[in-house]
Design a protein around this motif. Sequence first.
Motif, mmCIF file in Angstrom:
data_model
loop_
_atom_site.group_PDB
_atom_site.id
_atom_site.type_symbol
_atom_site.label_atom_id
_atom_site.label_comp_id
_atom_site.label_asym_id
_atom_site.label_seq_id
_atom_site.Cartn_x
_atom_site.Cartn_y
_atom_site.Cartn_z
ATOM 1 N N VAL A 247 2.845 -4.081 3.500
ATOM 2 C CA VAL A 247 3.881 -3.047 3.541
ATOM 3 C C VAL A 247 3.227 -1.716 3.186
ATOM 4 C CG1 VAL A 247 6.078 -2.223 2.616
ATOM 5 C CG2 VAL A 247 5.666 -4.686 2.865
ATOM 6 N N VAL A 248 3.204 -0.802 4.136
ATOM 7 C CA VAL A 248 2.682 0.544 3.893
ATOM 8 C C VAL A 248 3.890 1.460 3.739
ATOM 9 C CG1 VAL A 248 1.188 2.393 4.697
ATOM 10 C CG2 VAL A 248 0.673 0.017 5.306
ATOM 11 N N ALA A 249 4.072 1.980 2.527
ATOM 12 C CA ALA A 249 5.294 2.715 2.207
ATOM 13 C C ALA A 249 4.996 4.145 1.794
ATOM 14 C CB ALA A 249 6.028 2.000 1.073
ATOM 15 N N PRO A 250 5.916 5.066 2.056
ATOM 16 C CA PRO A 250 5.758 6.424 1.533
ATOM 17 C C PRO A 250 5.827 6.402 0.015
ATOM 18 C CG PRO A 250 7.961 6.118 2.393
ATOM 19 C CD PRO A 250 7.192 4.889 2.762
ATOM 20 N N HIS A 251 5.205 7.374 -0.627
ATOM 21 C CA HIS A 251 5.145 7.313 -2.084
ATOM 22 C C HIS A 251 6.493 7.534 -2.741
ATOM 23 C CE1 HIS A 251 4.893 11.687 -1.458
ATOM 24 N NE2 HIS A 251 5.242 11.829 -2.712
ATOM 25 N N GLN A 252 7.460 8.127 -2.005
ATOM 26 C CA GLN A 252 8.798 8.334 -2.537
ATOM 27 C C GLN A 252 9.836 8.193 -1.438
ATOM 28 O OE1 GLN A 252 9.210 12.151 -4.542
ATOM 29 N NE2 GLN A 252 8.999 11.151 -6.525
ATOM 30 N N VAL A 253 11.075 7.911 -1.849
ATOM 31 C CA VAL A 253 12.193 7.951 -0.910
ATOM 32 C C VAL A 253 12.534 9.416 -0.638
ATOM 33 C CG1 VAL A 253 13.113 5.773 -1.797
ATOM 34 C CG2 VAL A 253 13.985 7.925 -2.705
ATOM 35 N N PRO A 254 13.245 9.714 0.449
ATOM 36 C CA PRO A 254 13.646 11.102 0.698
ATOM 37 C C PRO A 254 14.476 11.658 -0.454
ATOM 38 C CG PRO A 254 13.972 9.765 2.653
ATOM 39 C CD PRO A 254 13.638 8.810 1.545
ATOM 40 N N GLN A 255 14.408 12.963 -0.645
ATOM 41 C CA GLN A 255 15.093 13.602 -1.762
ATOM 42 C C GLN A 255 16.268 14.450 -1.276
ATOM 43 O OE1 GLN A 255 13.981 13.117 -5.294
ATOM 44 N NE2 GLN A 255 13.428 11.448 -3.899
ATOM 45 N N PRO A 256 17.360 14.494 -2.056
ATOM 46 C CA PRO A 256 18.475 15.372 -1.710
ATOM 47 C C PRO A 256 18.124 16.810 -2.049
ATOM 48 C CG PRO A 256 18.885 14.349 -3.819
ATOM 49 C CD PRO A 256 17.591 13.759 -3.307
ATOM 50 N N PRO A 257 18.963 17.760 -1.667
ATOM 51 C CA PRO A 257 18.699 19.154 -2.029
ATOM 52 C C PRO A 257 18.764 19.334 -3.548
ATOM 53 C CG PRO A 257 20.880 18.919 -1.082
ATOM 54 C CD PRO A 257 20.190 17.618 -0.871
ATOM 55 N N LEU B 176 0.860 -1.178 0.000
ATOM 56 C CA LEU B 176 0.000 0.000 0.000
ATOM 57 C C LEU B 176 0.897 1.229 0.000
ATOM 58 C CD1 LEU B 176 -2.739 1.489 0.321
ATOM 59 C CD2 LEU B 176 -2.416 1.293 2.804
ATOM 60 N N TRP B 177 0.827 2.000 -1.062
ATOM 61 C CA TRP B 177 1.606 3.228 -1.152
ATOM 62 C C TRP B 177 0.816 4.378 -0.530
ATOM 63 C CZ3 TRP B 177 6.539 2.970 -2.637
ATOM 64 C CH2 TRP B 177 6.952 1.919 -3.470
ATOM 65 N N SER B 178 1.478 5.136 0.329
ATOM 66 C CA SER B 178 0.849 6.367 0.788
ATOM 67 C C SER B 178 0.811 7.335 -0.391
ATOM 68 C CB SER B 178 1.621 6.975 1.961
ATOM 69 O OG SER B 178 2.879 7.455 1.515
ATOM 70 N N ALA C 242 -7.115 2.699 5.439
ATOM 71 C CA ALA C 242 -7.023 4.162 5.484
ATOM 72 C C ALA C 242 -6.172 4.645 6.645
ATOM 73 C CB ALA C 242 -8.417 4.772 5.558
ATOM 74 N N GLY C 243 -6.281 4.003 7.783
ATOM 75 C CA GLY C 243 -5.538 4.479 8.948
ATOM 76 C C GLY C 243 -4.242 3.740 9.205
ATOM 77 N N ALA C 244 -3.840 2.864 8.303
ATOM 78 C CA ALA C 244 -2.624 2.091 8.538
ATOM 79 C C ALA C 244 -1.397 2.991 8.426
ATOM 80 C CB ALA C 244 -2.528 0.950 7.528
ATOM 81 N N PRO C 245 -0.590 3.066 9.471
ATOM 82 C CA PRO C 245 0.602 3.913 9.405
ATOM 83 C C PRO C 245 1.687 3.261 8.562
ATOM 84 C CG PRO C 245 0.574 2.716 11.464
ATOM 85 C CD PRO C 245 -0.715 2.376 10.766
ATOM 86 N N LEU C 246 2.697 4.043 8.202
ATOM 87 C CA LEU C 246 3.836 3.485 7.490
ATOM 88 C C LEU C 246 4.437 2.356 8.321
ATOM 89 C CD1 LEU C 246 5.664 6.728 6.252
ATOM 90 C CD2 LEU C 246 4.014 5.315 5.011
#
Length: 694
Positions: free
Chosen positions: A142-152, A70-72, A118-122
């Motif tokens: 697996v509830v995952a954020p839609h993207q990995v963190p981004q660099p500047p 499940l992608w956030s 709907a309420g499942a946390p990452l």
Amino acid sequence: MGLARLAALHGVATSYAPSPDVTVQVPDDTVVAVLAALGVDASTPEAVTDALTRAEATAAERLLPPTVVLWSAPEEERPGIPAALTALPPGTTLQVEPEDGGTPPLAEPATDPAAVVAGAPLGVHRLTARAPDGRTATVTLVVAPHQVPQPPPRTHGFLVQLYSLLSERSWGMGDLGDLAELAAWSGRHLGAGFVQINPLHAAVPGDPTDPSPYRPSSRRFPDPVHLRIEAVPEYAYVRGADREQLDALGEKADALRASVLGEDALIDRDAVWALKLPALEILAAVPLGPGRAAEYADFLAAQGQALEDHATWYALAEAHGPRWHEWPAGLRDPRSPETARARRDLSGRVGFHRRLAWLTDQQLAAASGAAREAGMAVGIVHDLAVGVHPGGADAWAQQDAFAAGMSVGAPPDAFNALGQDWGLPPWRPDVLAASGYAPYRGLLQGLLRNAGALRIDHVMGLFRLWWVPQGEQPTQGTYVRYDAEAMLAVLALEAHRAGAPVVGEDLGTVEPGVREALERRGVLGTSVLWFERDWEGPGQPPLPPETWREDCVATATTHDLPSTAARLTGEHVELRHRLGLLTRPLDQEQAEDRAEVGEWLTYLERLGLLPGGPGDEEEEIRAVYRFLLHTPARMVGVWLPDAVGDRRPQNLPGTWDQYPNWRLPVADATGRPMTLEELAASPRLHRLMDVLRP
């Protein structure tokens, strides 16, 4: 037809396309062998029929796949409901239990998938489905954020093989103290935002030890050969005869370092370890203070069984040799009574190797901290190798997760007509999925503990890998597909928890859709100047800088390619000629190389990046990096040897003992090795880095 259907159900390719207009059929024997490695008997027509019947019946009976993703979604969007949930029979109830197992279910059972998730946390949770017909399934969610963190938006930094970076304090090869110094200096004085290094994975001990950082014993734990001995806190408390021995080892280390920095000298990993091992044994005998003991206890608790297995393998390797397939039968199973007895009998050595893992973790944390304190926007970029040695600690401890009798490699292509066999056993996709990707999650968690970002070698392996049956040529392999969505989801989750951007090495043959999928999840690619051309245009000219992709690390070269000085001068062609690696006459290779380099230099001059025109090698290298700054790339990587004109590649693919791969210290344009202190004072380095200053 039955074999092809059976193979498709298990993600095994029966054909592949090396180019858009060519399709190659995979030999049936290869398909049969690969299916056998996945636990499927396809050795006879009758076996194929039976296996196909069972596989189709299992698929029809199964409510859910072993792992559901499940992608956030971004704030302005609603998360999509996984297709596996929308396909459930009407009236199926669902319930999610949190990953820690210590709290009640996240919501009451419900038949509406949207309401349940709907309420499942990452995180990694347990999802239970109960169909009206009585069927049930409990699987991993697996509830995952839609993207990995981004660099500047823009940062630059060094790319370096750590072992090649010796300081006046290291013991014959670059160590974690040198890494901390490099990060602190380059961050504070050069404005560098990152330092990207080679894998620091634990090696298989040998005589000699394989120096390649890309064929390790374990990817989960780092190698203590990188420890700075004097930086271990217990070093200060050694007294008496142990102090005399420690000092004597330090004097030998001084002599070893001096020899490595001499003319034509090479880094000798085994000689370094021969000095560090007894030094570490002395330090491990020093009692820990209460605070240090508490830290150590926390580390052991956090690492759990994985560290216990790792330390046990190294203790057993000391007693029986590093090839676990040749150990006494009972010891080949990490869960056998014989192994449990051996662990008790060797408890002192098991404890020693646990301690080394902790000390290395601490120095990795110190290097990461030095990068942060120096103001680096990203920090230390660690590297994840594509696999592990078949005789190493990971392959022993996780035997069920690896495909026996198989090796990862690459199919034939325009650069290598025979294909490649890397000698690395692949993970079984079915076991990964059934375990909720536990081995993969543990690996990422270990690497990301002290990483500012993570580079993934051959990132295409998250989608598919080329499996080669043991004893066969690489041309006789086939692709086996992984659940890329699940692999990316776990990656995104663990990178999010660590706050670490991810860089994928996506050079070479990349199947359609892979780069797009990686970009969608925020994984940066790798773009190397010499390969960035308009492949569809007439004459395939250099790709204009403004048309390069933004989501990448842009660089002039890598550890597997010639340095920029060698490329510009043509010395890389002469090197390959001396080693008998050219497939065409020398003059023909040189003429083609000069034409390519000349085209690039003319282009750089036309763009105003080489105002004095060709002829000054140092200025040409600066022009190359000026070009990279004109691209929109998020990260610009400077190959550290480029900064001092080093001609020698760290690794020359296609060679084994013909060239000293992975054993060369960073050197200047004359081949003279340079220490970190000399690099920091190098006028040539500073002239190049002035190009990259904001």
